[in-house]
Design a protein around this motif. Structure first.
Motif, PDB file in Angstrom:
ATOM      1  N   ILE A 191       0.768  -1.116  -0.028  1.00 59.76           N
ATOM      2  CA  ILE A 191      -0.047   0.104  -0.170  1.00 59.76           C
ATOM      3  C   ILE A 191       1.006   1.445   0.037  1.00 59.76           C
ATOM      4  CG2 ILE A 191      -1.664   1.216   1.264  1.00 59.76           C
ATOM      5  CD1 ILE A 191      -2.654  -1.280   2.278  1.00 59.76           C
ATOM      6  N   LEU A 192       1.825   1.404   0.817  1.00 58.25           N
ATOM      7  CA  LEU A 192       2.779   2.494   1.087  1.00 58.25           C
ATOM      8  C   LEU A 192       3.372   2.684  -0.269  1.00 58.25           C
ATOM      9  CD1 LEU A 192       3.946   2.007   4.766  1.00 58.25           C
ATOM     10  CD2 LEU A 192       2.333   3.715   3.895  1.00 58.25           C
ATOM     11  N   THR A 193       3.982   1.735  -0.797  1.00 56.07           N
ATOM     12  CA  THR A 193       4.865   1.829  -2.117  1.00 56.07           C
ATOM     13  C   THR A 193       3.702   2.427  -3.242  1.00 56.07           C
ATOM     14  OG1 THR A 193       6.128  -0.128  -1.479  1.00 56.07           O
ATOM     15  CG2 THR A 193       6.221   0.419  -3.757  1.00 56.07           C
ATOM     16  N   LYS A 194       2.811   1.762  -3.402  1.00 58.94           N
ATOM     17  CA  LYS A 194       2.160   2.328  -4.557  1.00 58.94           C
ATOM     18  C   LYS A 194       1.513   3.807  -4.488  1.00 58.94           C
ATOM     19  CE  LYS A 194       0.868  -2.480  -5.717  1.00 58.94           C
ATOM     20  NZ  LYS A 194       1.722  -3.188  -4.677  1.00 58.94           N
ATOM     21  N   ILE A 195       1.032   4.131  -3.149  1.00 58.89           N
ATOM     22  CA  ILE A 195       0.703   5.516  -2.664  1.00 58.89           C
ATOM     23  C   ILE A 195       1.853   6.459  -3.010  1.00 58.89           C
ATOM     24  CG2 ILE A 195      -0.026   7.070  -1.099  1.00 58.89           C
ATOM     25  CD1 ILE A 195      -1.763   4.655   0.104  1.00 58.89           C
ATOM     26  N   ALA A 196       3.058   6.035  -2.583  1.00 64.54           N
ATOM     27  CA  ALA A 196       4.229   6.930  -2.742  1.00 64.54           C
ATOM     28  C   ALA A 196       4.737   7.031  -4.342  1.00 64.54           C
ATOM     29  CB  ALA A 196       5.397   6.243  -2.012  1.00 64.54           C
ATOM     30  N   THR A 197       4.387   5.798  -4.946  1.00 64.96           N
ATOM     31  CA  THR A 197       4.642   6.025  -6.556  1.00 64.96           C
ATOM     32  C   THR A 197       3.787   6.932  -7.118  1.00 64.96           C
ATOM     33  OG1 THR A 197       5.493   3.514  -6.539  1.00 64.96           O
ATOM     34  CG2 THR A 197       4.719   4.584  -8.403  1.00 64.96           C
ATOM     35  N   MET A 198       2.501   6.704  -7.009  1.00 60.20           N
ATOM     36  CA  MET A 198       1.461   7.824  -7.395  1.00 60.20           C
ATOM     37  C   MET A 198       1.828   9.325  -7.122  1.00 60.20           C
ATOM     38  SD  MET A 198      -2.190   5.678  -7.258  1.00 60.20           S
ATOM     39  CE  MET A 198      -1.988   4.962  -6.025  1.00 60.20           C
ATOM     40  N   VAL A 199       2.135   9.410  -5.841  1.00 58.33           N
ATOM     41  CA  VAL A 199       2.284  10.888  -5.338  1.00 58.33           C
ATOM     42  C   VAL A 199       3.889  11.341  -6.184  1.00 58.33           C
ATOM     43  CG1 VAL A 199       3.370  12.348  -3.468  1.00 58.33           C
ATOM     44  CG2 VAL A 199       1.478  10.591  -2.861  1.00 58.33           C
ATOM     45  N   PHE A 200       4.674  10.439  -6.189  1.00 59.73           N
ATOM     46  CA  PHE A 200       5.647  10.974  -6.865  1.00 59.73           C
ATOM     47  C   PHE A 200       5.741  11.266  -8.412  1.00 59.73           C
ATOM     48  CE2 PHE A 200       8.092  10.490  -3.100  1.00 59.73           C
ATOM     49  CZ  PHE A 200       9.264  10.745  -3.132  1.00 59.73           C
ATOM     50  N   PHE A 201       4.789  10.355  -9.022  1.00 58.25           N
ATOM     51  CA  PHE A 201       4.549  10.522 -10.334  1.00 58.25           C
ATOM     52  C   PHE A 201       3.878  12.004 -10.514  1.00 58.25           C
ATOM     53  CE2 PHE A 201       1.926  10.151 -14.348  1.00 58.25           C
ATOM     54  CZ  PHE A 201       2.888   9.608 -14.941  1.00 58.25           C
ATOM     55  N   CYS A 202       2.888  12.360  -9.726  1.00 56.64           N
ATOM     56  CA  CYS A 202       2.211  13.783  -9.794  1.00 56.64           C
ATOM     57  C   CYS A 202       3.425  14.810  -9.525  1.00 56.64           C
ATOM     58  CB  CYS A 202       1.045  13.805  -8.880  1.00 56.64           C
ATOM     59  SG  CYS A 202      -0.313  12.621  -8.869  1.00 56.64           S
ATOM     60  N   LEU A 203       4.247  14.609  -8.499  1.00 54.98           N
ATOM     61  CA  LEU A 203       5.377  15.545  -8.079  1.00 54.98           C
ATOM     62  C   LEU A 203       6.176  15.583  -9.565  1.00 54.98           C
ATOM     63  CD1 LEU A 203       6.878  17.136  -6.256  1.00 54.98           C
ATOM     64  CD2 LEU A 203       7.993  15.094  -5.574  1.00 54.98           C
TER      65      LEU A 203
END
Length: 225
Positions: A61-73
């Protein structure tokens, strides 16, 4: 340089296909080597995230949320670069340089390093690549995932049967080439991982040297500096 007069250099077909190949290559790498997470395919990550939530898989869960956040960043960073350097095309090289560095570093990281510290960084530079190079010969496209390209190819092909315009076939062919480029990158990545496993990502900097070097050379020739 006559063939480049009708559109900007970053829109060249060979650059677009090369970057799309890289997009498929990295997504296949992170999916196989880094916990079935896609660096760029956020639609897939949303599905995987839902499964992880249902299974109470906290690390996933944490990895996928972080991945989406960093993609937006990555998108935000690139938009800032674009608006601050709107009179020059050299700013696009920033995304390729960042991608080169991140992929080089990731290759040194052992499998024991958490995916939480790896995949989001790759998502960041994937987003930067996608926004920096978002057109092919005047048409919009995606170079880090392929659903949109496939949709546009089928639409253009279907339109040909209704209107019989040769341009529709040209458009369909262009988008099909992008789909093949993406899938080709994924296949090559999967094959290379049989031998190089976690180090397979090091092939990306080599590809970036080719694509980025070619783009830089074209800019240099055009601007004469």
């Amino acid at each position: 340089m006559k063939r480049f007069e009708s559109f900007k250099l970053f829109q060249l077909r060979e650059i677009a296909i090369g970057l799309t190949f890289i997009g498929g290559f990295i997504d296949a790498y992170t999916f196989v080597q880094r916990g079935h997470v896609l660096a760029a395919g956020q639609t897939g990550n949303i599905v995987f995230l839902s499964v992880d939530i249902a299974r109470h898989n906290l690390p996933g869960i944490l990895t996928k949320i972080a991945t989406m956040v960093f993609f937006c960043l990555g998108i935000i960073i690139t938009e800032i670069l674009k608006h601050k350097n709107n009179r020059s095309h050299y700013w696009r090289l920033t995304s390729l340089v960042a991608e080169f560095i991140i992929c080089l570093v990731v290759g040194f990281l052992p499998k024991t390093v958490s995916n939480l510290y790896v995949v989001p960084l790759l998502a960041l530079v994937m987003a930067m690549q996608n926004v920096s190079f978002d057109q092919i010969e005047g048409m919009g496209y995606n170079n880090v995932f392929s659903t949109g390209n496939l949709k546009k190819a089928i639409i253009a092909f279907s339109e040909y049967f209704y209107h019989k315009k040769s341009n529709n076939i040209v458009v369909a062919k262009t988008y099909f080439e992008l789909v093949l480029g993406f899938s080709g990158g994924a296949v090559v990545s999967a094959l290379l991982q049989n031998w190089f496993t976690i180090r397979t990502i090091w092939f990306v900097p080599l590809l970036l040297l080719l694509v980025g070097g070619y783009y830089t050379w074209l800019l240099y020739r055009r601007d004469g500096i």
